[in-house]
Each structure stands twice: as structure tokens, then as C-alpha cells.
Design a protein around this motif. Structure first.
Motif, mmCIF file in Angstrom:
data_model
loop_
_atom_site.group_PDB
_atom_site.id
_atom_site.type_symbol
_atom_site.label_atom_id
_atom_site.label_comp_id
_atom_site.label_asym_id
_atom_site.label_seq_id
_atom_site.Cartn_x
_atom_site.Cartn_y
_atom_site.Cartn_z
ATOM 1 N N SER A 3 41.606 14.610 38.445
ATOM 2 C CA SER A 3 40.233 14.675 37.943
ATOM 3 C C SER A 3 39.679 16.101 37.975
ATOM 4 O O SER A 3 38.825 16.472 37.168
ATOM 5 N N VAL A 4 40.155 16.917 38.919
ATOM 6 C CA VAL A 4 39.701 18.299 39.029
ATOM 7 C C VAL A 4 40.117 19.116 37.796
ATOM 8 O O VAL A 4 39.413 20.036 37.374
ATOM 9 N N PHE A 5 41.249 18.747 37.222
ATOM 10 C CA PHE A 5 41.804 19.550 36.111
ATOM 11 C C PHE A 5 41.285 19.086 34.741
ATOM 12 O O PHE A 5 41.672 19.666 33.725
ATOM 13 N N ALA A 6 40.414 18.093 34.714
ATOM 14 C CA ALA A 6 40.030 17.477 33.444
ATOM 15 C C ALA A 6 39.457 18.488 32.454
ATOM 16 O O ALA A 6 39.800 18.469 31.259
ATOM 17 N N LYS A 7 38.614 19.411 32.933
ATOM 18 C CA LYS A 7 37.964 20.340 32.009
ATOM 19 C C LYS A 7 38.893 21.446 31.539
ATOM 20 O O LYS A 7 38.542 22.238 30.669
ATOM 21 N N ALA A 23 34.281 19.148 47.890
ATOM 22 C CA ALA A 23 34.100 17.785 48.384
ATOM 23 C C ALA A 23 35.440 17.083 48.562
ATOM 24 O O ALA A 23 35.638 16.343 49.534
ATOM 25 N N PHE A 24 36.366 17.322 47.636
ATOM 26 C CA PHE A 24 37.665 16.678 47.787
ATOM 27 C C PHE A 24 38.398 17.195 49.023
ATOM 28 O O PHE A 24 38.911 16.408 49.824
ATOM 29 N N VAL A 25 38.438 18.514 49.201
ATOM 30 C CA VAL A 25 39.139 19.075 50.359
ATOM 31 C C VAL A 25 38.504 18.592 51.660
ATOM 32 O O VAL A 25 39.209 18.297 52.640
ATOM 33 N N ALA A 26 37.180 18.477 51.689
ATOM 34 C CA ALA A 26 36.492 17.988 52.888
ATOM 35 C C ALA A 26 36.796 16.518 53.178
ATOM 36 O O ALA A 26 36.587 16.050 54.299
ATOM 37 N N SER A 27 37.300 15.805 52.190
ATOM 38 C CA SER A 27 37.627 14.389 52.388
ATOM 39 C C SER A 27 39.067 14.187 52.870
ATOM 40 O O SER A 27 39.475 13.047 53.113
ATOM 41 N N GLN A 28 39.823 15.286 53.013
ATOM 42 C CA GLN A 28 41.241 15.221 53.346
ATOM 43 C C GLN A 28 41.553 16.011 54.613
ATOM 44 O O GLN A 28 40.781 16.882 55.009
ATOM 45 N N PRO A 29 42.703 15.752 55.244
ATOM 46 C CA PRO A 29 43.127 16.582 56.373
ATOM 47 C C PRO A 29 43.625 17.937 55.879
ATOM 48 O O PRO A 29 44.324 18.016 54.868
ATOM 49 N N GLY A 30 43.264 19.017 56.591
ATOM 50 C CA GLY A 30 43.792 20.327 56.265
ATOM 51 C C GLY A 30 43.111 20.978 55.082
ATOM 52 O O GLY A 30 42.303 20.377 54.379
ATOM 53 N N ALA A 31 43.487 22.237 54.868
ATOM 54 C CA ALA A 31 42.784 23.075 53.894
ATOM 55 C C ALA A 31 43.401 23.085 52.506
ATOM 56 O O ALA A 31 42.750 23.507 51.553
ATOM 57 N N THR A 32 44.649 22.636 52.374
ATOM 58 C CA THR A 32 45.327 22.773 51.078
ATOM 59 C C THR A 32 45.950 21.464 50.584
ATOM 60 O O THR A 32 47.120 21.440 50.192
ATOM 61 N N PRO A 33 45.203 20.363 50.573
ATOM 62 C CA PRO A 33 45.747 19.142 49.970
ATOM 63 C C PRO A 33 45.927 19.362 48.466
ATOM 64 O O PRO A 33 45.218 20.172 47.856
ATOM 65 N N HIS A 34 46.882 18.664 47.881
ATOM 66 C CA HIS A 34 47.072 18.760 46.433
ATOM 67 C C HIS A 34 45.854 18.150 45.732
ATOM 68 O O HIS A 34 45.417 17.045 46.051
ATOM 69 N N LEU A 35 45.300 18.880 44.786
ATOM 70 C CA LEU A 35 44.083 18.453 44.105
ATOM 71 C C LEU A 35 44.345 17.261 43.193
ATOM 72 O O LEU A 35 45.416 17.163 42.579
ATOM 73 N N PRO A 36 43.378 16.358 43.043
ATOM 74 C CA PRO A 36 43.545 15.209 42.152
ATOM 75 C C PRO A 36 43.433 15.639 40.693
ATOM 76 O O PRO A 36 42.828 16.664 40.379
ATOM 77 N N GLU A 56 25.275 18.013 41.531
ATOM 78 C CA GLU A 56 25.548 16.869 42.401
ATOM 79 C C GLU A 56 26.900 17.054 43.089
ATOM 80 O O GLU A 56 27.845 17.580 42.495
ATOM 81 N N VAL A 57 26.969 16.622 44.338
ATOM 82 C CA VAL A 57 28.228 16.682 45.088
ATOM 83 C C VAL A 57 28.925 15.334 44.978
ATOM 84 O O VAL A 57 28.383 14.315 45.422
ATOM 85 N N PRO A 58 30.104 15.284 44.367
ATOM 86 C CA PRO A 58 30.781 13.999 44.193
ATOM 87 C C PRO A 58 31.281 13.435 45.516
ATOM 88 O O PRO A 58 31.467 14.160 46.494
ATOM 89 N N GLN A 59 31.495 12.138 45.537
ATOM 90 C CA GLN A 59 32.000 11.454 46.720
ATOM 91 C C GLN A 59 33.461 11.064 46.505
ATOM 92 O O GLN A 59 33.828 10.539 45.459
ATOM 93 N N PHE A 60 34.291 11.354 47.499
ATOM 94 C CA PHE A 60 35.696 10.952 47.473
ATOM 95 C C PHE A 60 35.976 10.049 48.676
ATOM 96 O O PHE A 60 35.319 10.179 49.716
ATOM 97 N N GLU A 61 36.924 9.163 48.520
ATOM 98 C CA GLU A 61 37.311 8.312 49.644
ATOM 99 C C GLU A 61 37.816 9.187 50.785
ATOM 100 O O GLU A 61 38.686 10.040 50.599
ATOM 101 N N ARG A 62 37.263 8.988 51.969
ATOM 102 C CA ARG A 62 37.546 9.860 53.102
ATOM 103 C C ARG A 62 38.801 9.409 53.834
ATOM 104 O O ARG A 62 38.927 8.250 54.247
ATOM 105 N N HIS A 63 39.743 10.329 54.015
ATOM 106 C CA HIS A 63 40.951 10.075 54.796
ATOM 107 C C HIS A 63 40.558 9.914 56.269
ATOM 108 O O HIS A 63 39.630 10.591 56.751
ATOM 109 N N PRO A 64 41.238 9.043 57.019
ATOM 110 C CA PRO A 64 40.874 8.850 58.434
ATOM 111 C C PRO A 64 40.917 10.126 59.265
ATOM 112 O O PRO A 64 40.167 10.264 60.230
ATOM 113 N N GLN A 115 33.055 19.882 43.274
ATOM 114 C CA GLN A 115 34.092 18.861 43.175
ATOM 115 C C GLN A 115 35.284 19.217 44.054
ATOM 116 O O GLN A 115 35.800 18.377 44.803
ATOM 117 N N MET A 116 35.714 20.467 43.993
ATOM 118 C CA MET A 116 36.868 20.892 44.778
ATOM 119 C C MET A 116 36.562 20.903 46.263
ATOM 120 O O MET A 116 37.359 20.443 47.088
#
Length: 313
Positions: free
Chosen positions: A307-311, A292-305, A247-255, A289-290
Motif C-alpha cells: 500500500s505504501v508503494f501505490a502512488k 505509522a506502519f513502522v511503529a506498528s511493527q518490531p524493529g526499525a526496518t520491517p519490509h513496507l507493505p 491523517e495518520v493511518p492505522q495499521f494492525e499492531r504486532h504484539p 503512512q510509513m
């Protein structure tokens, strides 16, 4: 400068090898280049385990080059393998994004990463790397292609991910075949897959299904796996005769969100989890997860949340 590749490290060393550039949007400039993006994200993951991400590339002795060094330092990525070229400028690519957030690219020619040199520092890094990611774009000029292949040949012990990354006309059957032959695994998107098969003479008389196409690459080049990114559908990971999805998780999308670098983030997740010997199901879940998060943010290298590091805990 961050610590060296051999200093006080107990975890994996992942190297992004190739182009360094700035994605130049109509209203902003952001750090980019597929090997850079992957090294930033993979480095963030393995740093939690005592490892490090490194970038083997070149930038110009100019304002953008200085900005590049400053930005990778902010991401805690070492600059020890970044060559400074006083004769050629830092790479740039003009990016236009459509209404769905999908980018198109126009690359500047004759830039610093077209003249990569296989130095003693690169030789030492190649010999100690746990994994290396490379692509086609930085092989568009003979000097860099030679240095990249020397690096990969020297890195005998490393897991090598070929991120196909077709851009404009900067690729050929020869570059593709030579790269696959040096690779341990490959990543490409669903639009690149049929192009690659056609160029390599692997396409059948009828249109290949994605499953058959990925399997053809695995069998032809003796790859551990092939990952096919499919945009909002997430990544399909082909390994050991199976196809793994999640499943592809959903993240709040930056404008100002765009999908630039989402595939690189997927690759970072796949490469880091390869070194950690995760199950294929867990690898593709992290990749999705990674990405989907990057696609929800501006640019290619946003700092990861976090939740990504949980495992990794």
C-alpha cells in the motif's frame, strides 16, 4: 553485493551517511542506526523507479558486522560504501521500551562508525548522489565529523536532509549550527525542537510555538522545509510559509511492536518524495503512512507493505 551507485540506474540515489549499529533489546538484536533505517526505506521506494539506497558507514570485522552486511543485502541495499574496521567493533545500542512502546537508548562508545574515512569511493558517491541524510550522532568524534562534512561539501548537487536526532549528550551548538548550515532541509521531533532553538540562541523571551520555532530555523538557515515529527499525531511539514499535516493511518499492531525507527521512515518518505517533486500535502501523507506502519511493527526496518508503494505506480 548489490549493483554499484552508477551501474544501470535511471532513478534517484539516496545515501544514508553516518552510524550503523544494532538495536539490542532485552530479547533480540535488530538492524538500526538512523541513516541505515532511512536508506533502507528510501531505497525501497526509489528502487521502484530505477533508483537505489546506499549506506555510507563503517562496521567492525566481527560477527555483528557480518550480520549487518547480510541484512542490508536482504533489503537490497548495496554494501559498497560500508567500511570494514578491523580495530573497532560494530556499533551497539541498548534499547529499553516502556509500556507505550517508547524507546530509550544507551550507546556503546569507541565503535567503527566513530572512525569514518572519506575515501575515493565515498568521494565518487558524494558526487553522484541525488540526496543525502545525516545527523548529529555520528559527529560525536572528530574523525567521523570531518569525513561527514567532507562528504556533504563534495555532494554539491545533492539535496541534504539533516535528521537532528539528539541522543544522550552527543551533540552541541557547534555541531548543530554547522549541520544546519550544510543542510537543504531538516527533520526533528517536537521534543528536540525547543532544545535546538535554545542551543542556537533562537528562542524568544517566551516559549516558542512549534510554528514559530520551525519558521525560525527555515529563515535562519535558508532551508527548503522543516519536518517536525509528533509521535502518534504524525508529521508537521513546514514549507513556504505553510504547515502541512495529514491523517495518520492505522495499521494492525504486532504484539512486539515498538516505535524505533518510525521517524526515520517518515524522513525516508519525505526525502524520496522531495526528489519526485510531489506536493507538500502528498509528501506528509506518505511520511505519516510509513511512520505509522513502522511503529506498528518490531524493529526499525520491517519490509513496507504494498500500500505504501501505490502512488509510485
Amino acid at each position: 553485493m548489490m549493483s554499484s551507485a552508477n551501474e544501470n540506474l535511471s532513478g534517484p540515489i539516496i545515501i544514508g551517511l553516518g552510524e550503523a549499529l544494532f538495536d539490542c533489546f532485552p530479547d533480540r538484536q535488530q538492524l538500526g542506526g538512523a541513516p541505515v533505517n532511512l536508506a533502507v526505506h528510501a531505497g525501497a521506494l526509489v528502487s521502484r523507479l530505477g533508483g537505489q539506497g546506499l549506506i555510507a558507514t563503517a562496521v567492525g570485522d566481527d560477527a555483528l558486522g557480518k550480520t549487518f552486511l547480510s541484512l542490508i543485502d536482504e533489503h537490497q541495499v548495496s554494501d559498497e560504501l560500508v567500511q570494514i574496521d578491523s580495530q573497532h567493533p560494530t556499533g551497539r545500542v541498548d534499547v529499553q521500551v516502556d509500556g507505550d512502546g517508547q524507546p530509550t537508548y544507551e550507546f556503546q562508545s569507541d565503535v567503527a562508525w566513530d572512525y569514518l574515512a572519506f575515501t575515493e569511493a565515498w568521494q565518487q558517491a558524494a558526487s553522484s548522489a541525488s540526496a543525502v541524510c545525516f545527523g548529529t550522532l555520528a559527529q560525536r568524534c572528530e574523525a567521523s565529523q570531518k569525513s561527514i562534512r567532507q562528504f556533504l561539501t563534495t555532494a554539491e548537487q545533492a539535496f541534504k536532509l539533516f535528521d537532528v536526532n539528539l541522543r544522550q549528550d552527543f551533540y552541541s551548538a557547534e555541531v548543530l549550527r554547522g549541520s544546519f548550515e550544510l543542510a537543504s532541509a531538516a527533520k526533528l521531533n517536537n521534543e528536540e525542537l525547543p532544545i535546538v532553538l535554545e542551543l542556537l540562541g533562537l528562542a524568544g523571551n517566551e516559549t516558542e510555538s512549534m510554528d514559530r520555532a520551525a519558521q525560525a530555523l527555515i529563515e535562519t538557515f535558508d532551508l527548503a522545509w522543516v519536518a517536525v515529527t509528533r509521535g502518534r499525531q504524525g508529521t508537521a511539514l513546514y514549507a513556504e510559509g505553510e504547515c502541512y499535516t495529514s491523517e495518520v493511518p492505522q495499521f494492525e499492531r504486532h504484539p512486539n511492536a515498538d516505535s524505533v525507527g518510525a521517524g526515520d521512515a517518515c524522513g525516508a518518505g519525505l526525502l524520496a518524495s522531495q526528489l519526485l517533486s510531489w506536493s507538500y500535502a502528498d509528501r506528509v501523507a506518505l511520511a505519516n503512512q510509513m511512520g505509522a506502519f513502522v511503529a506498528s511493527q518490531p524493529g526499525a526496518t520491517p519490509h513496507l507493505p504494498e500500500s505504501v508503494f501505490a502512488k509510485l505506480q
